[in-house]
Design a protein around this motif. Structure first.
Motif, short mmCIF file in Angstrom:
data_model
loop_
_atom_site.label_atom_id
_atom_site.label_comp_id
_atom_site.label_asym_id
_atom_site.label_seq_id
_atom_site.Cartn_x
_atom_site.Cartn_y
_atom_site.Cartn_z
N ARG A 17 0.84 -1.19 0.00
CA ARG A 17 0.00 0.00 0.00
C ARG A 17 0.88 1.24 0.00
N THR A 18 0.52 2.23 -0.81
CA THR A 18 1.25 3.49 -0.84
C THR A 18 0.76 4.37 0.31
N VAL A 19 1.41 5.49 0.49
CA VAL A 19 1.03 6.39 1.58
C VAL A 19 -0.32 7.06 1.34
N LEU A 20 -0.82 7.03 0.12
CA LEU A 20 -2.18 7.55 -0.15
C LEU A 20 -3.14 6.41 0.11
N ASP A 21 -3.62 6.30 1.33
CA ASP A 21 -4.49 5.18 1.67
C ASP A 21 -5.95 5.62 1.71
N SER A 22 -6.32 6.51 0.81
CA SER A 22 -7.70 6.97 0.72
C SER A 22 -8.59 5.84 0.25
N LYS A 23 -9.59 5.51 1.05
CA LYS A 23 -10.52 4.47 0.64
C LYS A 23 -11.45 4.97 -0.45
N ASP A 24 -11.40 6.26 -0.73
CA ASP A 24 -12.27 6.85 -1.73
C ASP A 24 -11.59 7.06 -3.08
N ALA A 25 -10.41 6.50 -3.28
CA ALA A 25 -9.75 6.60 -4.58
C ALA A 25 -10.58 5.79 -5.58
#
Length: 93
Positions: A17-25
């Motif tokens: 997982r990258t540091v952008l862990d937005s579940k809304d991507a």
């Protein structure tokens, strides 16, 4: 959690997982070495394979639905009910 943006360096054998862990991507696209991601309220980009993410300048586009990059300068984003937007300057406007 099992949400976020994941990257693999071994043809999909393992994923990190990258540091952008937005579940809304909700949409991702690639242009050269730049990765673009759309979430409902923010567009992001990464120039280092997802190790760091930067929000694109906030603009009032409505709720983002998808993103497509022709190249790192020319980007299209679709919105829920508010049309399609086109940028010719890497999303600055």
């Amino acid at each position: 959690p099992y949400y976020g943006i994941f990257v693999s360096s071994d043809q999909g054998q393992t994923w990190n997982r990258t540091v952008l862990d937005s579940k809304d991507a909700i949409s991702i696209t690639l242009a050269g070495n730049r990765i673009f991601v759309a979430s409902p309220d923010t567009l992001f980009y990464s120039d280092d394979i997802g190790n760091s993410w930067h929000p694109m300048p906030p603009v009032s586009l409505g709720e983002n639905d998808c993103i497509f990059a022709i190249d790192s300068l020319h980007i299209l984003t679709g919105t829920f009910g508010d049309g399609i937007y086109y940028s010719t300057n890497s999303g600055l406007s």
